[in-house]
Every structure is written in structure tokens, then in C-alpha cells.
Design a protein around this motif. Structure first.
Motif, PDB file in Angstrom:
ATOM      1  N   VAL A   3      34.196  51.416  79.104  1.00 51.74           N
ATOM      2  CA  VAL A   3      35.146  52.222  78.340  1.00 51.74           C
ATOM      3  C   VAL A   3      35.148  53.644  78.898  1.00 51.74           C
ATOM      4  O   VAL A   3      34.089  54.211  79.144  1.00 51.74           O
ATOM      5  CB  VAL A   3      34.788  52.255  76.834  1.00 51.74           C
ATOM      6  CG1 VAL A   3      35.741  53.185  76.077  1.00 51.74           C
ATOM      7  CG2 VAL A   3      34.831  50.863  76.236  1.00 51.74           C
ATOM      8  N   VAL A   5      36.816  57.446  78.049  1.00 55.14           N
ATOM      9  CA  VAL A   5      37.615  58.266  77.143  1.00 55.14           C
ATOM     10  C   VAL A   5      37.899  59.590  77.837  1.00 55.14           C
ATOM     11  O   VAL A   5      36.963  60.250  78.312  1.00 55.14           O
ATOM     12  CB  VAL A   5      36.872  58.520  75.808  1.00 55.14           C
ATOM     13  CG1 VAL A   5      37.721  59.401  74.895  1.00 55.14           C
ATOM     14  CG2 VAL A   5      36.548  57.213  75.118  1.00 55.14           C
ATOM     15  N   THR A   6      39.166  59.957  77.915  1.00 54.82           N
ATOM     16  CA  THR A   6      39.527  61.227  78.552  1.00 54.82           C
ATOM     17  C   THR A   6      40.150  62.156  77.527  1.00 54.82           C
ATOM     18  O   THR A   6      40.767  61.713  76.555  1.00 54.82           O
ATOM     19  CB  THR A   6      40.540  61.005  79.685  1.00 54.82           C
ATOM     20  OG1 THR A   6      41.728  60.428  79.128  1.00 54.82           O
ATOM     21  CG2 THR A   6      39.998  60.098  80.760  1.00 54.82           C
ATOM     22  N   GLU A   7      39.932  63.464  77.739  1.00 56.52           N
ATOM     23  CA  GLU A   7      40.595  64.482  76.930  1.00 56.52           C
ATOM     24  C   GLU A   7      41.245  65.450  77.890  1.00 56.52           C
ATOM     25  O   GLU A   7      40.604  65.863  78.875  1.00 56.52           O
ATOM     26  CB  GLU A   7      39.576  65.230  76.065  1.00 56.52           C
ATOM     27  CG  GLU A   7      39.180  64.485  74.805  1.00 56.52           C
ATOM     28  CD  GLU A   7      38.065  65.188  74.021  1.00 56.52           C
ATOM     29  OE1 GLU A   7      37.676  64.651  72.982  1.00 56.52           O
ATOM     30  OE2 GLU A   7      37.592  66.251  74.471  1.00 56.52           O
ATOM     31  N   ARG A  14      45.727  59.720  84.287  1.00 56.72           N
ATOM     32  CA  ARG A  14      45.961  58.714  83.239  1.00 56.72           C
ATOM     33  C   ARG A  14      46.711  57.530  83.789  1.00 56.72           C
ATOM     34  O   ARG A  14      46.410  56.376  83.466  1.00 56.72           O
ATOM     35  CB  ARG A  14      46.689  59.361  82.055  1.00 56.72           C
ATOM     36  CG  ARG A  14      45.815  60.440  81.414  1.00 56.72           C
ATOM     37  CD  ARG A  14      46.428  61.039  80.196  1.00 56.72           C
ATOM     38  NE  ARG A  14      46.726  60.051  79.182  1.00 56.72           N
ATOM     39  CZ  ARG A  14      47.205  60.362  77.981  1.00 56.72           C
ATOM     40  NH1 ARG A  14      47.421  61.636  77.675  1.00 56.72           N
ATOM     41  NH2 ARG A  14      47.462  59.409  77.107  1.00 56.72           N
ATOM     42  N   GLU A  23      45.019  51.010  78.333  1.00 55.49           N
ATOM     43  CA  GLU A  23      44.930  52.221  77.508  1.00 55.49           C
ATOM     44  C   GLU A  23      45.161  51.805  76.058  1.00 55.49           C
ATOM     45  O   GLU A  23      46.293  51.657  75.602  1.00 55.49           O
ATOM     46  CB  GLU A  23      45.952  53.278  77.956  1.00 55.49           C
ATOM     47  CG  GLU A  23      45.763  54.603  77.235  1.00 55.49           C
ATOM     48  CD  GLU A  23      46.573  55.761  77.840  1.00 55.49           C
ATOM     49  OE1 GLU A  23      47.415  55.508  78.729  1.00 55.49           O
ATOM     50  OE2 GLU A  23      46.373  56.903  77.398  1.00 55.49           O
ATOM     51  N   ARG A  25      44.194  53.358  73.197  1.00 55.38           N
ATOM     52  CA  ARG A  25      44.618  54.512  72.406  1.00 55.38           C
ATOM     53  C   ARG A  25      44.861  55.630  73.407  1.00 55.38           C
ATOM     54  O   ARG A  25      44.386  55.529  74.547  1.00 55.38           O
ATOM     55  CB  ARG A  25      43.536  54.959  71.407  1.00 55.38           C
ATOM     56  CG  ARG A  25      43.399  54.092  70.167  1.00 55.38           C
ATOM     57  CD  ARG A  25      44.565  54.273  69.214  1.00 55.38           C
ATOM     58  NE  ARG A  25      44.358  53.535  67.975  1.00 55.38           N
ATOM     59  CZ  ARG A  25      44.654  52.248  67.801  1.00 55.38           C
ATOM     60  NH1 ARG A  25      45.155  51.534  68.795  1.00 55.38           N
ATOM     61  NH2 ARG A  25      44.433  51.681  66.632  1.00 55.38           N
ATOM     62  N   VAL A  28      42.096  56.546  75.879  1.00 56.59           N
ATOM     63  CA  VAL A  28      40.963  55.611  75.770  1.00 56.59           C
ATOM     64  C   VAL A  28      41.268  54.351  76.586  1.00 56.59           C
ATOM     65  O   VAL A  28      42.225  53.638  76.292  1.00 56.59           O
ATOM     66  CB  VAL A  28      40.684  55.229  74.298  1.00 56.59           C
ATOM     67  CG1 VAL A  28      39.483  54.295  74.202  1.00 56.59           C
ATOM     68  CG2 VAL A  28      40.459  56.473  73.456  1.00 56.59           C
ATOM     69  N   TYR A  29      40.423  54.095  77.600  1.00 60.27           N
ATOM     70  CA  TYR A  29      40.674  52.992  78.529  1.00 60.27           C
ATOM     71  C   TYR A  29      39.553  51.970  78.443  1.00 60.27           C
ATOM     72  O   TYR A  29      38.383  52.332  78.340  1.00 60.27           O
ATOM     73  CB  TYR A  29      40.768  53.518  79.965  1.00 60.27           C
ATOM     74  CG  TYR A  29      41.880  54.534  80.137  1.00 60.27           C
ATOM     75  CD1 TYR A  29      43.137  54.143  80.578  1.00 60.27           C
ATOM     76  CD2 TYR A  29      41.675  55.873  79.806  1.00 60.27           C
ATOM     77  CE1 TYR A  29      44.161  55.067  80.707  1.00 60.27           C
ATOM     78  CE2 TYR A  29      42.690  56.797  79.927  1.00 60.27           C
ATOM     79  CZ  TYR A  29      43.936  56.395  80.367  1.00 60.27           C
ATOM     80  OH  TYR A  29      44.954  57.295  80.482  1.00 60.27           O
ATOM     81  N   ALA A  54      35.829  63.966  80.482  1.00 57.01           N
ATOM     82  CA  ALA A  54      35.825  62.513  80.329  1.00 57.01           C
ATOM     83  C   ALA A  54      34.415  61.986  80.105  1.00 57.01           C
ATOM     84  O   ALA A  54      33.429  62.646  80.447  1.00 57.01           O
ATOM     85  CB  ALA A  54      36.411  61.859  81.579  1.00 57.01           C
TER      86      ALA A  54
END
Lengths: 93, 303
Positions: A3, A5-7, A14, A23, A25, A28-29, A54
Motif C-alpha cells: 500500500v 499513500v501519497t499526500e 499519481r 487507486e 481512494r 491511496v494505492y 508518501a
């Protein structure tokens, strides 16, 4: 199981992650790859992250059953407690 | 409303977590360690079997209550894991198991059967028939001494025997210090296991007269496959931080030997050697007015 998660990640990254992973959400991958592929994917995150941040988590043969790495600035930072990885939340400022 | 908090089984948890410096409290229902700079670290207390609190930690009432609710044993430890005081009551809530254990310990014939099974387990094969407990203890003592010597030789350590002063940390050589630290880890996890299964730590069979007699009995079954090789291998490296390395290596050893998965079934197997079954409630005894809830934890956990 993998998993990521990127911000605040650039659209280019992306899009790139979406080439291999689902993806589920925003940012969220999820996927399921070998160590080699995981490292290749993380290399992409490293190169393409820009100002964002991330975290990547995967199943591992340790007591917790998983391990994770982070990139970029975030108020949550990993801390090591005698071999168990926890997360500290830094106060504002 | 969130569902009620319940303990999960010991085998699904991390064995140990050592915490120092900070205030343990509950924030938004989570167990947190807050340091003097305001940094919050969440502790997944429900998935830890035993929390070792080092000098420099403070625990709030709410934190102790939450630990008990999720079945995590709190142990206050001194320097290098030497136990100072222990509290928290995650288990011991099964009267049938306590009575069963007490019956096995009180009846000399049954106690001998259990002791014999313990030695059989440790010897890993059948022991000579007809040998009494004195002889078994002698055989085991000699075997343990030899194993220490063999292991010291394997790791190239000078070994003068198991010597330590439990009141004074830092006494003894590096191998003995590593051994003390490693066995402290094993005792913590074992106590968590004994309590989670619903038994009493004080009612021992080989050991007796101490608050943790049964914990020492059970820990001895696993000592030589887990913490002793760990202690010697760390001592051989002459590390700067032997205790820290011992803890990490102990955790690996616990995982590799599946200690948390095996500990409760082993306790059951050892006690089953007595050949009696769990006592039934007396016919005139009152059943609980409030029906028992089904938990997903171990049989002795409070729900």
C-alpha cells in the motif's frame, strides 16, 4: 500486499502509480508485488514526489508482520522502539 | 457508538514493547506516550502482549484501565529489564482454571505427574521410568550446566557459570548480564501468557513460594530454545548497548520459535499430564446472573 499513500503528490506521479496499482481512494494505492517490483515502484515515488510526501507499507517477516518507509515531510514520523517501528506525531510549529 | 473493547488472543500480538521517558495517557480513546516536547506516539496496546515500563515513564489512571481492558500486561522494570513491580490484571479471571491448577499442585501424585511432564518436555525425550523428582532435578541441573558451557564454547565466551546479583545490576560478566536481560523478556511474555490463559502465576510445580513460580516453570520450558542462545550470541559481539540488542534479538527468537502461539497450548498440555479434567461448578452454585459474553481473546481473558 503493498500500500502506498501519497499526500500533495504531483499528477505525474499519481498517474505513474496508477500504471501498476489501484487507486482505491484519493492518493491511496494498493497492489501485491515482489521485493524487486516494490523497490522499482518506490524509486518512481522518490523521483516524482516533488514537494509531496508518501509512505509505503508491505507485509514483512517481523513481529509486527509489516514494515514501512516514508519520504518527504510529514508531522507523523517513524520511531524505532527497540526494533518495533511506531509513529510519533509532532506538535504544531 | 463504538463496540465494546475486547482483548485479542495472545498469539496475534507483538511480544514486548519497552517504553521510557514520557507520560502514558489516553487521548481520543487511544493509548499514547507524550514526551516533554508534546510529541505523541500512539502505542497499539491491544496488539502487545506485555508492556515493559522503564524508569522515566509515568502512567495515568486512564492508561492503566485501558491496558487492562485490552488485556495488555504492564510491568514496571528497572535498569536492563530487572523487574521492580508488576501490575495490571489482564487474566486470572477463570475460577475453573485456577481451581484446576490448585488441585494439580495440592495433590502430591498429580503434582509429580505435571513435574515429570515438564522435565520430559525439557529433555525432549522420555526420561528413565521410576526416576523421582530429586533425580530428575539433578539430571536437569547437570544438563543445564552443560548446555551453558557448550553454548559459551560455541560463541567463544569465557564462562564461569551462571552468576548474578538480582539486587545489583551491572554485577556479573557480560554473558550473565545478557542472560539476565533476556530471561527478563521471557518472564514478561510468559506471565502475560499465563494470565491470558486464566492461570495463577504464583502456583508453581517445580518452583514454589514465589509470586511468579508458575511463570518460571513455564519459561524454563522455552529458555534454551529462545533466550539463552540469544544472550550468548549478543555477549560474543561485545556490543555497546547489550540490553537493547538482547531485546531485539529476543523478539526475533520469540517470533521464530512461535512462542506466543505455543505458550498457551503448552501450558494446557503440561497440566493435562495430571489426567484430570477442569472442575465443574457445584450443582448448588449460582450461575452468573449476567450471561457470559463471547470474546475473541484467550479463555482466561476478562471481557
Amino acid at each position: 500486499m503493498l500500500v502506498i499513500v501519497t499526500e500533495n503528490a504531483p499528477p505525474g506521479l499519481r498517474g505513474r502509480l496508477a500504471v501498476w496499482m489501484l487507486e482505491i481512494r484519493a492518493g491511496v494505492y494498493v497492489g501485491d508485488f515482489s521485493v524487486k517490483v516494490r523497490e522499482m515502484v518506490w524509486e518512481n515515488v522518490k523521483k516524482g514526489l516533488g514537494e509531496g510526501n508518501a509512505v509505503m507499507v508491505w507485509r514483512a517477516q517481523n513481529e509486527a508482520g509489516y514494515d514501512f518507509v516514508t519520504l518527504g515531510d510529514n508531522r507523523r514520523v517513524p520511531v524505532d522502539m527497540d526494533g518495533i517501528k511506531l509513529v510519533s506525531f509532532l506538535p504544531n510549529g | 457508538m463504538l463496540p465494546k473493547l475486547k482483548p485479542i488472543a495472545i498469539k496475534e500480538r507483538i511480544s514486548l514493547l519497552f517504553l521510557e521517558k514520557g507520560e502514558l495517557d489516553v487521548l481520543d480513546g487511544a493509548f499514547v506516550l507524550v514526551d516533554k516536547n508534546g510529541v505523541r506516539t500512539h502505542i497499539p496496546i491491544g496488539s502487545v502482549a506485555c508492556l515493559m515500563l522503564e524508569p522515566g515513564s509515568r502512567v495515568s489512571h486512564a492508561a492503566a484501565a485501558l491496558a487492562a481492558r485490552v488485556g495488555c500486561l504492564l510491568i514496571w522494570v528497572g535498569e536492563a529489564g530487572v523487574r521492580l513491580y508488576s501490575a495490571g490484571q489482564p487474566g486470572g479471571a477463570r475460577s475453573d482454571r485456577l481451581l484446576y491448577q490448585a488441585k494439580l499442585a495440592l495433590d502430591e501424585g498429580l503434582r509429580l505427574k505435571v513435574v515429570r511432564r515438564m522435565y520430559e518436555f525439557r529433555f525432549d525425550d522420555d526420561i528413565p521410568p521410576g526416576s523421582n523428582v530429586e533425580q530428575l532435578r539433578g539430571m536437569e541441573g547437570a544438563r543445564v550446566k552443560k548446555m551453558y558451557e557448550l553454548m559459551a564454547k560455541r560463541y567463544g565466551i569465557e564462562w564461569k557459570g551462571r552468576r548474578y546479583d538480582s539486587r545489583e545490576w551491572g554485577s556479573g560478566d557480560i554473558a550473565n548480564r545478557c542472560l539476565s536481560s533476556a530471561t527478563a523478556c521471557l518472564y514478561g511474555v510468559t506471565e502475560a501468557g499465563v494470565l491470558a490463559a486464566g492461570y495463577a502465576p504464583a502456583i508453581g510445580f517445580v518452583h514454589t513460594g514465589k509470586p511468579l513460580s508458575f511463570v518460571y516453570d513455564i519459561a524454563d520450558l522455552f529458555k534454551f530454545e529462545t533466550v539463552v542462545p540469544v544472550a550468548f550470541s549478543i555477549a560474543a559481539q561485545h556490543p555497546k548497548d547489550p540490553e537493547g540488542m538482547v531485546r531485539r534479538a529476543c523478539r526475533d527468537a520469540f517470533r521464530e520459535t512461535k512462542l506466543l502461539k505455543n505458550i498457551i497450548p503448552t501450558i494446557e498440555e503440561i497440566l493435562a499430564a495430571g489426567g484430570i479434567s477442569l472442575p465443574k461448578a457445584a450443582p448448588d452454585a449460582l450461575q452468573p446472573a449476567i450471561p457470559e459474553e463471547r470474546g475473541i481473546g484467550d479463555a482466561g481473558h476478562r471481557n
